[in-house]
Design an enzyme around this catalytic site. Sequence first.
Site, PDB file in Angstrom:
ATOM      1  N   ASP A 153     -49.853  -4.472  17.190  1.00 33.17           N
ATOM      2  CA  ASP A 153     -48.785  -5.324  16.660  1.00 33.17           C
ATOM      3  C   ASP A 153     -48.539  -4.901  15.219  1.00 33.17           C
ATOM      4  O   ASP A 153     -49.414  -5.063  14.365  1.00 33.17           O
ATOM      5  CB  ASP A 153     -49.207  -6.801  16.694  1.00 33.17           C
ATOM      6  N   ASP A 181     -45.737 -12.913  30.120  1.00 32.17           N
ATOM      7  CA  ASP A 181     -46.694 -13.671  29.322  1.00 32.17           C
ATOM      8  C   ASP A 181     -47.175 -14.827  30.183  1.00 32.17           C
ATOM      9  O   ASP A 181     -46.362 -15.610  30.673  1.00 32.17           O
ATOM     10  CB  ASP A 181     -46.037 -14.228  28.048  1.00 32.17           C
TER      11      ASP A 181
END
Lengths: 257, 216
Positions: free
Chosen positions: A131, A12
Amino acid sequence: MSLAKRIIPCLDVDNGRVVKGVQFVDIRDAGDPVEIARRYDEQGADEITFLDITASSDDRETMVHVVEEVAGQVFIPLTVGGGIRKVEDIRRMLNAGADKVAINTAAVFNPEFVKEAAEKFGSQCIVVAIDAKKVSAEGEPNKWEIFTHGGRKPTGIDAIEWAKKMVDYGAGEILLTSMDRDGTKIGFDLELNAAISEAVNVPVIASGGVGNLDHLVEGVKQGKADAVLAASIFHFGEYTVEEAKQRMQDAGIEVRL
Amino acid sequence: MTSVAVIDYGMGNLHSVAKALEKVGQGTEIIVTHDHKKIEQADRVVLPGVGAIRDCMHEIKRLGIDQVVADVVEQGKPLLGVCVGMQALMTFSDENNGVDCLKILPGHVAYFGDDLHDPETNERLKIPHMGWNQVHQTYDHPLWHDIDQDERFYFVHSYFVEPVEIGMIAGSSNYGISFTAAVAKDNVFATQFHPEKSQHVGLQLYKNFLNWNGRV
């Protein structure tokens, strides 16, 4: 002789630095993306995924430079996700040296974008990131829904139907994150992963919840994942990618060692 | 100084190919171009490619690269085709309802099929064939120099090449069926996998290509 299951460390990246959010809230700094990518490459990572979580679009240019620098030193497939909203964003990342882009929110708000992207650049470089969160109650048949904004906003879209639709629209791969498990270190949502993997004919990458190496094995065996993605277990040196592969091989899974 | 031209016809992976060549090609000039003259003047030529074959062939023809590639092959210069660049060298592809290709290597390009299974485990096999698979070298070609037998390379494709002559198969792989992973004929070598994404072994293959005189 057959195809190896892949291990994909995920970085990330916020404004050029690698961070890993626990449930996307408590974020810790784990260093320089180029250095970390090189370390994973040396450890035998099969691919590397960068998720750009930079809030301001002004800082997005930073990610292009990160990709450029990594691509000149690391010769394995690179995927970039986060902030991919326009054809131009994809072109920029591919030109910088990315091999695939992961489209998430933009696909939910404009599914046609996935179609356009696949037609323009080919399905092989279009990953749709999903997601999903379980919405069925205990005792009810399993049901998962698509969430956006880091798992905060429900969309009402059924995750299995969505995955099928995205493949019809040209997704070449699905990156599936369980928002219930992300950051928990208690393992993948195996039922979710198996359900999606069986529903589509493209590779599925399992993501969200890895806390130890057995979770990776389960992800492939019970979760029917074609690849497993993990971040924090690798970032803080708990395990190397090589150790992870060794464990998978010991469990009878084909890996590239 | 020797030179290698990476043919630029707007298809995505040419930057990765150029970066891999830069990494191993000290003292080699790497030219990314679709300029006919520059391609013909280069000592070696790489034809990369990703995406759908119809678009690739359309761009190849629009830029007049079909003739240039034919000339390069005719002159005996080493030519390396990669992925869709390999498929483009064949006679015909089944993709996009059938597309005529460059007809440099006799053979056609076929689809894996939607219902592919591992014959031993009966596991369902996904399409595209994506990831690291073993490549069995069928004979000792200069481009396999210093690369171990059955080494893994990175693949991403749904179609594969079926050459007319079995002797053209330089490497094979397995994905439900045995398929051609590399072909070779005279001064032409082509791979279905992506050497530029296959870490050390892939870089070694590019190094071998830069050292190759086009003879077997």
